[in-house]
Design an enzyme around this catalytic site. Structure first.
Site, PDB file in Angstrom:
ATOM      1  N   ASP A   1      37.567  44.968  37.514  1.00 56.47           N
ATOM      2  CA  ASP A   1      37.950  45.983  38.501  1.00 56.47           C
ATOM      3  C   ASP A   1      37.548  45.633  39.926  1.00 56.47           C
ATOM      4  O   ASP A   1      37.555  46.497  40.801  1.00 56.47           O
ATOM      5  CB  ASP A   1      37.331  47.329  38.123  1.00 56.47           C
ATOM      6  CG  ASP A   1      35.807  47.297  38.107  1.00 56.47           C
ATOM      7  OD1 ASP A   1      35.244  46.193  37.937  1.00 56.47           O
ATOM      8  OD2 ASP A   1      35.188  48.355  38.252  1.00 56.47           O
ATOM      9  N   GLU A   2      37.240  44.365  40.183  1.00 56.51           N
ATOM     10  CA  GLU A   2      36.689  44.017  41.497  1.00 56.51           C
ATOM     11  C   GLU A   2      37.088  42.588  41.864  1.00 56.51           C
ATOM     12  O   GLU A   2      37.044  41.695  41.016  1.00 56.51           O
ATOM     13  CB  GLU A   2      35.163  44.154  41.443  1.00 56.51           C
ATOM     14  CG  GLU A   2      34.451  43.988  42.748  1.00 56.51           C
ATOM     15  CD  GLU A   2      32.942  44.146  42.584  1.00 56.51           C
ATOM     16  OE1 GLU A   2      32.237  43.997  43.595  1.00 56.51           O
ATOM     17  OE2 GLU A   2      32.468  44.390  41.450  1.00 56.51           O
TER      18      GLU A   2
END
Length: 455
Positions: free
Chosen positions: A105-106
């Site tokens: 998610d990053e």
């Protein structure tokens, strides 16, 4: 460092919990906690509604339950999250060839390398469009930071949370960083933060004023020099394109320590098979087999064996893992087991001798009467109903597991695009109830396979 804020950092907002809320209408706007639900489970992600009660990532699940007893507690669906992550990473790769994922998610993106941004105005436009595209494609939100360095872009995205965008204009970095806590900087964890606090250093301005010599004295040369440079907003690390995987591994933590040596061996065999499935799904093979054992006293042992050539043969990996287990003392109990493969390659080299040995070992296990427990264990795994996972009923359609126990499973029947659904309870062995693929969060998007979810 560059003179334009063309490094972008994207951080999806409460990713796992937000994905669960998006797929389950009855949980939207409510406290959701995703993680291991056993006695030793920890929180993977908490929704913003759960964070109000003090629930945080990496917190023991038992503590989270005390803080937020009425939250929904769900088992992670990593295959589902991975499929959403691939959609998001696809949007990032459309912006630049230089995308550096940090997790599902990053990621960092070098917008300048993609020719899509060259100054603050163009960078902001790209960031806003990216946020809109993520929402359109996944139904989720992400926070964006834009700056002239990776460190500052990450700090900016944290300031932007949730669902925002912060751009740090070049020349304003020192003024922005100065009053912030030293814990804001990468590499300053609780221990380093406490050490600096005892020396009277609590803000980034304090770090800058202390000087490099004092920080080297306090923290050592490498750490002291790095922190002083960051306090001055100096960070020239480039965005590095996605690196190839160095290893593929799986591991399980057990709610109750395993003492039976035969059971430990069966668990290692099962983990070896799971690891090979992941290896093959990635189109890879590997030469080095690694076994990880965490014992009852939290001591962790790793053992490895390097084969003559790369393999993706489950029999070869099982046999190597079994040999490694023979060298480990499990007296007293085992709380975690893991099997991994490293030395990866995109081809295999047949090792007929190792393969034959592996098949022989399998035959020996069968002769010792261990074949039946293996089959029985597989059946048990298939009939588990983890909280939050998708199911389908022949009469009532698609739903998700709210909970199970005492021979019963409770299901809420709803889909991402429906109204909150009704709850019904069934026997755990109801022939009309079966595991199902997750449905897409946005209508028209691709779903997720059962194999991917179970990986």
């Amino acid at each position: 460092m560059r003179n334009a804020p063309t490094i972008l950092h994207l951080d999806m907002d409460a990713f796992y919990a937000s994905a669960e809320q998006a797929s389950k209408p009855s949980l939207r706007g409510k406290a959701v906690v995703v993680g291991g639900l056993g006695p030793r489970g920890v929180v993977a992600t908490a929704s913003y509604e759960a964070r109000v009660f003090g629930v945080r990532s990496a917190m023991p699940m038992a503590q989270a339950r005390r803080l937020a007893p009425n939250a929904a507690y769900l088992v992670p669906r990593f295959g589902f999250y991975r499929a959403i992550s691939e959609q998001v990473m696809g949007l990032l790769h459309a912006l630049s060839p230089l995308v550096e994922p940090l997790s599902l998610d990053e990621a960092f993106v070098d917008l300048e390398a993609g020719g899509v941004a060259w100054d603050a105005v163009s960078a902001r436009l790209v960031g806003e469009k990216l946020r809109a595209d993520i929402r359109a494609v996944t139904g989720l939100t992400g926070s964006v930071g834009l700056a002239a360095s990776k460190m500052l872009a990450k700090i900016a995205s944290e300031e932007a949370k949730p669902d925002g965008l912060v751009l740090i204009e070049p020349g304003t970095e020192r003024a922005m960083l100065g009053p912030m806590s030293v814990r804001t900087l990468p590499g300053v964890g609780p221990a380093t933060g406490d050490h600096l606090r005892r020396a009277g250093i609590t803000t980034v301005d304090d770090l800058a004023e202390a000087g490099e010599d004092e920080l080297v004295r306090l923290l050592g040369k490498a750490h002291g020099q790095a922190l002083h440079a960051m306090a001055l907003a100096h960070d020239d690390r480039p965005v590095v394109a996605e690196r190839e995987a160095k290893s593929v591994s799986v591991e399980d933590t057990y709610d109750v320590d395993i003492h039976d040596r035969l059971r430990v061996g069966l668990e290692v065999q099962r983990l070896a098979d799971r690891c090979v499935r992941r290896l093959r799904a990635a189109g890879l093979s590997g030469r080095t087999i690694v076994l990880k054992v965490r014992r009852y006293d939290f001591s962790t042992l790793t053992r490895s064996e390097t084969l003559r050539g790369p393999t993706d043969d489950p029999a070869v990996v099982r046999e190597a893992a079994a040999r490694l287990l023979d060298s480990v003392d499990t007296t007293g109990g085992v709380r975690l087991l893991g099997v991994g493969v490293s030395g990866l390659a995109d081809y295999t080299q047949e090792d007929l001798f190792a393969q034959a040995a592996g098949e022989g070992a399998a035959e020996q296990v069968a002769e010792e009467g261990a074949e039946e427990p293996v089959v029985e264990q597989q059946v048990v795994v298939e009939r588990r109903w983890p909280a939050g996972h998708d199911v389908r009923h022949a009469e009532f359609g698609h739903g998700w597991v709210q909970g199970s126990g005492l021979g019963r499973v409770t299901v809420r029947f709803e889909t991402p695009g429906s109204e909150p659904g009704r709850v019904r309870t069934f026997r755990v062995d109801d022939p009309d109830l079966e595991p199902a693929d997750p449905l897409p969060l946005v209508e028209g998007a691709a779903g997720v396979s059962v194999e991917g979810v179970g990986a």
